[in-house]
Design a protein around this motif. Structure first.
Motif, PDB file in Angstrom:
ATOM      1  N   ASN A   1      25.060  36.772  43.865  1.00  0.00           N
ATOM      2  CA  ASN A   1      24.711  36.637  45.205  1.00  0.00           C
ATOM      3  C   ASN A   1      26.093  36.771  45.849  1.00  0.00           C
ATOM      4  OD1 ASN A   1      21.904  36.691  44.416  1.00  0.00           O
ATOM      5  ND2 ASN A   1      22.173  34.561  43.272  1.00  0.00           N
ATOM      6  N   LEU A   2      27.198  37.133  45.697  1.00  0.00           N
ATOM      7  CA  LEU A   2      28.075  36.921  46.783  1.00  0.00           C
ATOM      8  C   LEU A   2      28.570  37.908  46.897  1.00  0.00           C
ATOM      9  CD1 LEU A   2      30.678  34.593  44.996  1.00  0.00           C
ATOM     10  CD2 LEU A   2      29.189  33.496  46.583  1.00  0.00           C
ATOM     11  N   SER A   3      28.770  38.281  48.361  1.00  0.00           N
ATOM     12  CA  SER A   3      30.494  39.559  48.639  1.00  0.00           C
ATOM     13  C   SER A   3      31.201  39.797  48.436  1.00  0.00           C
ATOM     14  CB  SER A   3      30.036  39.449  50.140  1.00  0.00           C
ATOM     15  OG  SER A   3      31.318  38.886  50.641  1.00  0.00           O
ATOM     16  N   GLY A   4      31.591  41.082  47.867  1.00  0.00           N
ATOM     17  CA  GLY A   4      32.887  41.745  47.520  1.00  0.00           C
ATOM     18  C   GLY A   4      34.012  40.708  47.773  1.00  0.00           C
ATOM     19  N   GLY A   5      34.047  40.796  49.227  1.00  0.00           N
ATOM     20  CA  GLY A   5      35.162  39.612  49.937  1.00  0.00           C
ATOM     21  C   GLY A   5      34.921  38.093  49.146  1.00  0.00           C
ATOM     22  N   GLN A   6      34.052  37.657  49.183  1.00  0.00           N
ATOM     23  CA  GLN A   6      33.442  36.341  48.325  1.00  0.00           C
ATOM     24  C   GLN A   6      33.842  36.363  47.304  1.00  0.00           C
ATOM     25  OE1 GLN A   6      29.458  35.691  49.643  1.00  0.00           O
ATOM     26  NE2 GLN A   6      30.141  34.757  51.099  1.00  0.00           N
ATOM     27  N   LYS A   7      33.147  37.040  46.092  1.00  0.00           N
ATOM     28  CA  LYS A   7      33.876  37.145  44.935  1.00  0.00           C
ATOM     29  C   LYS A   7      35.434  37.791  44.843  1.00  0.00           C
ATOM     30  CE  LYS A   7      30.305  40.463  43.992  1.00  0.00           C
ATOM     31  NZ  LYS A   7      29.440  41.785  43.014  1.00  0.00           N
ATOM     32  N   GLN A   8      35.954  38.041  45.624  1.00  0.00           N
ATOM     33  CA  GLN A   8      37.915  37.983  45.004  1.00  0.00           C
ATOM     34  C   GLN A   8      38.836  36.634  45.545  1.00  0.00           C
ATOM     35  OE1 GLN A   8      39.479  38.839  43.255  1.00  0.00           O
ATOM     36  NE2 GLN A   8      40.324  41.368  43.558  1.00  0.00           N
ATOM     37  N   ARG A   9      37.603  35.813  46.628  1.00  0.00           N
ATOM     38  CA  ARG A   9      37.882  34.215  46.830  1.00  0.00           C
ATOM     39  C   ARG A   9      37.989  34.055  45.925  1.00  0.00           C
ATOM     40  NH1 ARG A   9      35.398  34.683  51.672  1.00  0.00           N
ATOM     41  NH2 ARG A   9      34.779  32.465  52.359  1.00  0.00           N
ATOM     42  N   VAL A  10      36.755  33.844  44.882  1.00  0.00           N
ATOM     43  CA  VAL A  10      36.270  33.325  44.238  1.00  0.00           C
ATOM     44  C   VAL A  10      37.313  33.748  42.810  1.00  0.00           C
ATOM     45  CG1 VAL A  10      35.030  32.509  42.285  1.00  0.00           C
ATOM     46  CG2 VAL A  10      34.269  33.373  44.886  1.00  0.00           C
ATOM     47  N   ALA A  11      38.226  34.722  43.126  1.00  0.00           N
ATOM     48  CA  ALA A  11      38.593  35.203  41.526  1.00  0.00           C
ATOM     49  C   ALA A  11      40.459  34.466  41.797  1.00  0.00           C
ATOM     50  CB  ALA A  11      38.681  36.985  41.644  1.00  0.00           C
ATOM     51  N   ILE A  12      40.090  34.543  42.799  1.00  0.00           N
ATOM     52  CA  ILE A  12      41.841  33.566  43.825  1.00  0.00           C
ATOM     53  C   ILE A  12      42.177  32.729  43.355  1.00  0.00           C
ATOM     54  CG2 ILE A  12      43.297  33.202  45.320  1.00  0.00           C
ATOM     55  CD1 ILE A  12      42.247  36.022  47.136  1.00  0.00           C
ATOM     56  N   ALA A  13      40.644  31.666  43.552  1.00  0.00           N
ATOM     57  CA  ALA A  13      40.209  30.063  43.691  1.00  0.00           C
ATOM     58  C   ALA A  13      40.888  29.826  41.556  1.00  0.00           C
ATOM     59  CB  ALA A  13      39.607  29.134  43.849  1.00  0.00           C
ATOM     60  N   ARG A  14      40.368  30.688  41.306  1.00  0.00           N
ATOM     61  CA  ARG A  14      39.899  30.884  38.970  1.00  0.00           C
ATOM     62  C   ARG A  14      41.651  30.601  39.084  1.00  0.00           C
ATOM     63  NH1 ARG A  14      36.714  35.045  35.750  1.00  0.00           N
ATOM     64  NH2 ARG A  14      38.503  36.040  36.810  1.00  0.00           N
ATOM     65  N   ALA A  15      41.687  31.858  39.544  1.00  0.00           N
ATOM     66  CA  ALA A  15      43.489  31.639  39.179  1.00  0.00           C
ATOM     67  C   ALA A  15      44.193  30.846  39.483  1.00  0.00           C
ATOM     68  CB  ALA A  15      43.767  33.119  39.406  1.00  0.00           C
ATOM     69  N   LEU A  16      44.242  30.348  40.541  1.00  0.00           N
ATOM     70  CA  LEU A  16      44.712  28.778  41.079  1.00  0.00           C
ATOM     71  C   LEU A  16      44.146  26.907  40.263  1.00  0.00           C
ATOM     72  CD1 LEU A  16      45.520  29.447  44.443  1.00  0.00           C
ATOM     73  CD2 LEU A  16      46.920  29.159  42.965  1.00  0.00           C
ATOM     74  N   MET A  17      43.323  27.183  39.733  1.00  0.00           N
ATOM     75  CA  MET A  17      42.517  26.606  39.165  1.00  0.00           C
ATOM     76  C   MET A  17      44.122  26.018  38.024  1.00  0.00           C
ATOM     77  SD  MET A  17      40.250  24.996  40.408  1.00  0.00           S
ATOM     78  CE  MET A  17      39.748  24.231  38.109  1.00  0.00           C
ATOM     79  N   MET A  18      44.931  26.944  37.989  1.00  0.00           N
ATOM     80  CA  MET A  18      45.548  27.233  35.750  1.00  0.00           C
ATOM     81  C   MET A  18      46.592  26.315  36.535  1.00  0.00           C
ATOM     82  SD  MET A  18      44.035  27.163  33.625  1.00  0.00           S
ATOM     83  CE  MET A  18      45.112  27.363  32.070  1.00  0.00           C
ATOM     84  N   ASP A  19      46.870  26.060  37.930  1.00  0.00           N
ATOM     85  CA  ASP A  19      47.716  25.609  39.030  1.00  0.00           C
ATOM     86  C   ASP A  19      49.067  26.544  38.443  1.00  0.00           C
ATOM     87  OD1 ASP A  19      49.338  24.142  40.608  1.00  0.00           O
ATOM     88  OD2 ASP A  19      49.426  22.585  38.693  1.00  0.00           O
ATOM     89  N   PRO A  20      48.892  28.348  38.808  1.00  0.00           N
ATOM     90  CA  PRO A  20      50.647  28.837  38.273  1.00  0.00           C
ATOM     91  C   PRO A  20      51.871  29.222  38.934  1.00  0.00           C
ATOM     92  CG  PRO A  20      48.309  30.185  39.312  1.00  0.00           C
ATOM     93  CD  PRO A  20      48.005  28.713  39.149  1.00  0.00           C
TER      94      PRO A  20
END
Ligand code: ADP
Ligand code: MG
Length: 247
Positions: free
Chosen positions: A143-162
């Motif tokens: 239910n998200l646009s491609g841009g929203q999905k990619q923003r989620v993917a970025i946030a997901r990567a940041l969750m692990m505090d890389p």
């Protein structure tokens, strides 16, 4: 000490040598853009850094900690320790379709760090706010646009505090009108001095945001330098030809 040090890495698929003796360093707080034609080995190189591909020779170290040294990998535990220093964002988002935005964000921290605390919820809320998707916490990727999905993917990567974020053509699968919102999030991270390696076809972004640009062709690093040099005064003929086609 370099954040990432890559020395003489080699990788073949069957008879085809895809990475031919690649060496480079990325320093802390640096944004490095990697450009080059399709098939030049950019994805294979990034995937090798996070151990999604195995190199045949050479060394990869993150903050002095070796993932592979002279082509020899270490124990699973040591490998995990090195790879969790890095977060990766893919061209096709790679979100889990059966999980909500919030569940996508919290899955890896729960699995890897077994972090079920208040701290985790706080981090999720902060990152949702950062990508502007607080109101979509319980939405599913479909239910998200491609841009929203990619923003989620970025946030997901940041969750692990890389300590470092790797992007593999993060906007290439997006409709042109959606690339801006993703590049904006990446630009904000750069301004916060996140160390990043970005494989991209967005020459404007590379020019504006990258501290250094690496041009790859045919499994080799052909030329590297600050964007002001690479884009306005490339020295190598292959770089010139590529930029003529891309700009
Ligand atoms: P880029 O990201 O620059 O387009 P890639 O790293 O995806 O380049 O690919 C480099 C070369 O390696 C290409 O010739 C591609 O076909 C080949 N290649 C990539 N992945 C595989 C694989 N899993 N098996 C065989 N060949 C592959
Ligand atoms: Mg690629």
């Amino acid at each position: 000490m370099a954040m990432i040090e890559v020395s003489n890495i080699k990788k073949s698929f069957g008879q085809v040598e895809v990475l031919k003796d690649i060496s480079f360093e990325v320093n802390k707080n640096e944004v490095v853009a990697i450009i080059g034609p399709s098939g030049s080995g950019k994805s294979t190189m990034l995937r090798s850094l996070v151990h999604l591909e195995k190199i045949d020779g050479g060394s990869i170290a993150v903050e002095g900690d070796y993932l592979a040294k002279d082509g020899v990998y270490r124990s699973q535990l040591e490998t995990k320790r090195v790879t969790t220093k890095m977060g990766m964002v893919f061209q096709h988002f790679n979100l889990f379709p059966h999980l909500t935005v919030k569940q996508n964000l919290e899955l890896a921290p729960k699995l890897v760090k077994k972090d079920l605390s208040v701290g985790l919820r706080k981090r999720t809320d902060e990152l949702l706010a950062k990508i502007g998707l607080t109101s979509h916490a319980n939405a599913y990727p479909a239910n998200l646009s491609g841009g929203q999905k990619q923003r989620v993917a970025i946030a997901r990567a940041l969750m692990m505090d890389p300590d470092i974020l790797l992007f593999d053509e993060p906007t290439s699968a997006l409709d042109p009108e959606l690339t801006g919102e993703v590049l904006q999030v990446m630009k904000k991270l750069a301004e916060e001095h996140m160390t990043m390696i970005v494989v991209t076809h967005e020459m404007g972004f590379a020019r504006e945001v990258a501290d250094r640009v690496i041009f790859m062709d045919n499994g080799e690093i052909v030329e590297e330098g600050p964007p002001s040099e690479i884009f306005t005064n490339p020295r190598n003929e292959r770089t010139k030809a590529f930029l003529m086609r891309s700009l």
